[in-house]
Design a protein around this motif. Structure first.
Motif, PDB file in Angstrom:
ATOM      1  N   GLU A 155      14.325   7.816  12.418  1.00  0.00           N
ATOM      2  CA  GLU A 155      15.769   7.745  12.653  1.00  0.00           C
ATOM      3  C   GLU A 155      16.563   7.937  11.362  1.00  0.00           C
ATOM      4  N   THR A 156      15.864   8.082  10.242  1.00  0.00           N
ATOM      5  CA  THR A 156      16.533   8.239   8.950  1.00  0.00           C
ATOM      6  C   THR A 156      16.553   9.699   8.522  1.00  0.00           C
ATOM      7  N   SER A 157      17.713  10.186   8.100  1.00  0.00           N
ATOM      8  CA  SER A 157      17.855  11.542   7.583  1.00  0.00           C
ATOM      9  C   SER A 157      18.165  11.491   6.091  1.00  0.00           C
ATOM     10  N   PRO A 162       0.831  -1.217   0.000  1.00  0.00           N
ATOM     11  CA  PRO A 162       0.000   0.000   0.000  1.00  0.00           C
ATOM     12  C   PRO A 162       0.861   1.260   0.000  1.00  0.00           C
ATOM     13  N   TYR A 163       0.416   2.275  -0.746  1.00  0.00           N
ATOM     14  CA  TYR A 163       1.159   3.532  -0.787  1.00  0.00           C
ATOM     15  C   TYR A 163       1.383   4.087   0.620  1.00  0.00           C
ATOM     16  N   THR A 164       0.390   3.906   1.479  1.00  0.00           N
ATOM     17  CA  THR A 164       0.486   4.451   2.840  1.00  0.00           C
ATOM     18  C   THR A 164       1.577   3.783   3.673  1.00  0.00           C
ATOM     19  N   GLU A 165       2.042   2.599   3.228  1.00  0.00           N
ATOM     20  CA  GLU A 165       3.083   1.882   3.970  1.00  0.00           C
ATOM     21  C   GLU A 165       4.485   2.264   3.499  1.00  0.00           C
ATOM     22  N   VAL A 166       4.571   2.918   2.342  1.00  0.00           N
ATOM     23  CA  VAL A 166       5.878   3.284   1.785  1.00  0.00           C
ATOM     24  C   VAL A 166       6.386   4.552   2.464  1.00  0.00           C
ATOM     25  N   VAL A 167       7.559   4.468   3.094  1.00  0.00           N
ATOM     26  CA  VAL A 167       8.136   5.617   3.793  1.00  0.00           C
ATOM     27  C   VAL A 167       8.959   6.469   2.831  1.00  0.00           C
ATOM     28  N   TYR A 168       9.875   5.828   2.110  1.00  0.00           N
ATOM     29  CA  TYR A 168      10.644   6.553   1.092  1.00  0.00           C
ATOM     30  C   TYR A 168      11.262   5.569   0.106  1.00  0.00           C
ATOM     31  N   LEU A 169      11.740   6.105  -1.023  1.00  0.00           N
ATOM     32  CA  LEU A 169      12.391   5.300  -2.052  1.00  0.00           C
ATOM     33  C   LEU A 169      13.733   5.936  -2.377  1.00  0.00           C
ATOM     34  N   TYR A 177      11.587   1.512   0.805  1.00  0.00           N
ATOM     35  CA  TYR A 177      11.598   1.331   2.256  1.00  0.00           C
ATOM     36  C   TYR A 177      10.177   1.496   2.807  1.00  0.00           C
ATOM     37  N   THR A 178       9.671   0.472   3.468  1.00  0.00           N
ATOM     38  CA  THR A 178       8.354   0.537   4.089  1.00  0.00           C
ATOM     39  C   THR A 178       8.527   0.535   5.614  1.00  0.00           C
ATOM     40  N   LYS A 179       7.420   0.601   6.336  1.00  0.00           N
ATOM     41  CA  LYS A 179       7.491   0.581   7.797  1.00  0.00           C
ATOM     42  C   LYS A 179       8.026  -0.759   8.305  1.00  0.00           C
ATOM     43  N   ASN A 185       7.483   9.914   1.205  1.00  0.00           N
ATOM     44  CA  ASN A 185       6.081  10.019   1.584  1.00  0.00           C
ATOM     45  C   ASN A 185       5.973  11.122   2.634  1.00  0.00           C
ATOM     46  N   ILE A 186       5.275  12.214   2.321  1.00  0.00           N
ATOM     47  CA  ILE A 186       5.254  13.375   3.210  1.00  0.00           C
ATOM     48  C   ILE A 186       4.594  13.064   4.558  1.00  0.00           C
ATOM     49  N   SER A 187       3.821  11.984   4.612  1.00  0.00           N
ATOM     50  CA  SER A 187       3.167  11.614   5.873  1.00  0.00           C
ATOM     51  C   SER A 187       4.167  11.208   6.951  1.00  0.00           C
ATOM     52  N   TYR A 188       5.377  10.815   6.527  1.00  0.00           N
ATOM     53  CA  TYR A 188       6.367  10.324   7.489  1.00  0.00           C
ATOM     54  C   TYR A 188       7.425  11.371   7.839  1.00  0.00           C
ATOM     55  N   ILE A 189       7.274  12.578   7.322  1.00  0.00           N
ATOM     56  CA  ILE A 189       8.254  13.621   7.618  1.00  0.00           C
ATOM     57  C   ILE A 189       8.049  14.105   9.048  1.00  0.00           C
ATOM     58  N   GLY A 190       9.069  13.878   9.892  1.00  0.00           N
ATOM     59  CA  GLY A 190       8.987  14.301  11.282  1.00  0.00           C
ATOM     60  C   GLY A 190       9.445  15.727  11.475  1.00  0.00           C
TER      61      GLY A 190
END
Length: 233
Positions: free
Chosen positions: A214-216, A147-154, A164-166, A198-203
């Motif tokens: 923990e990823t930059s 699912p797109y919602t599970e993808v953090v970044y590529l 990279y997913t959760k 995925n902008i949803s995961y931007i802290g």
């Protein structure tokens, strides 16, 4: 032929609107002047757009009616009103309408408002459908729908892309640009030539990097302002 429900309490204007819309190849499904009649009509009939005055007969005005329509129907709404005061504008959320027509309006402004009202609604539905989709990834001989919602970044890796997913990561034989074309643009942003996020995961972020837990990830020059707008910061 697209069907339009007119909610208007000025009889002469309602008749003029009906005639003009018919000449523009729309079908006027009905003309009502109050919220209960509009809701009753929608309960038993299908329409493609509601053209509605803000000030209508009865206890509920057009804005109240728009919220009630949104609760039960997936329909575009275009407001028409002679009032542009902040007391009305502040009550109107962009989520409850696809257009705003200020009286007195011209034939061209009416034509444009209805056309783009229908078009914006279709675009919204398309984005929703797309955001609910998934990437189809081959992993060890199996097709995995992610699912797109599970993808953090590529991350680009030559002719490959790391997804990279959760839960885990996947190495896919495809370039990053190919993924950029597939993913919903309102949900993902190319922050660097090698990264799609995925902008949803931007802290948090600054002008140089984005933190995803923990990823930059480095940010390309000049993207900071665009990212601020995308995140409504």
């Amino acid at each position: 032929m697209k069907k339009i429900l007119i909610v208007e309490d000025e009889v002469e204007l309602a008749n003029n609107l009906s005639e003009i819309l018919s000449n523009l190849d729309y079908k006027v499904a009905s003309v009502v002047d109050n919220a209960p009649s509009a809701l009753e009509f929608l309960e038993h009939n299908e329409v493609d757009l509601v053209l509605m005055d803000i000030l209508i007969n009865g206890d509920l005005d057009g804005i109240d009616l728009a919220y009630k329509i949104r609760e039960g129907y997936d329909l575009p709404i275009v407001f028409s009103t002679a009032y542009s005061g902040t007391e009305y504008l502040e009550r109107i959320s962009s989520e409850i309408h696809e257009g705003y027509l200020l009286k007195p309006f011209s034939l061209e402004s009416l034509k444009t408002a209805v056309f783009f009202g229908l078009k914006r609604h279709e675009e919204k539905k398309g984005k929703i459908r797309k955001s609910k989709g998934s990437l189809k990834i081959m992993d060890k001989g199996y097709l995995v729908p992610v699912p797109y919602t599970e993808v953090v970044y590529l991350k680009a890796d030559g002719l490959y892309t790391k997804v990279y997913t959760k839960a885990k990561s996947y190495l896919v034989r495809d370039i990053l640009k190919s993924f950029e074309d597939k993913l919903p643009e309102d949900q993902f942003i190319r922050v660097h030539k090698s990264y799609l996020v995925n902008i949803s995961y931007i802290g948090s972020f600054n002008a140089k990097k984005i933190n995803l837990g923990e990823t930059s990830i480095p940010i390309r020059r000049g993207l900071y302002k665009e990212l601020m707008e995308k995140l409504n910061v």
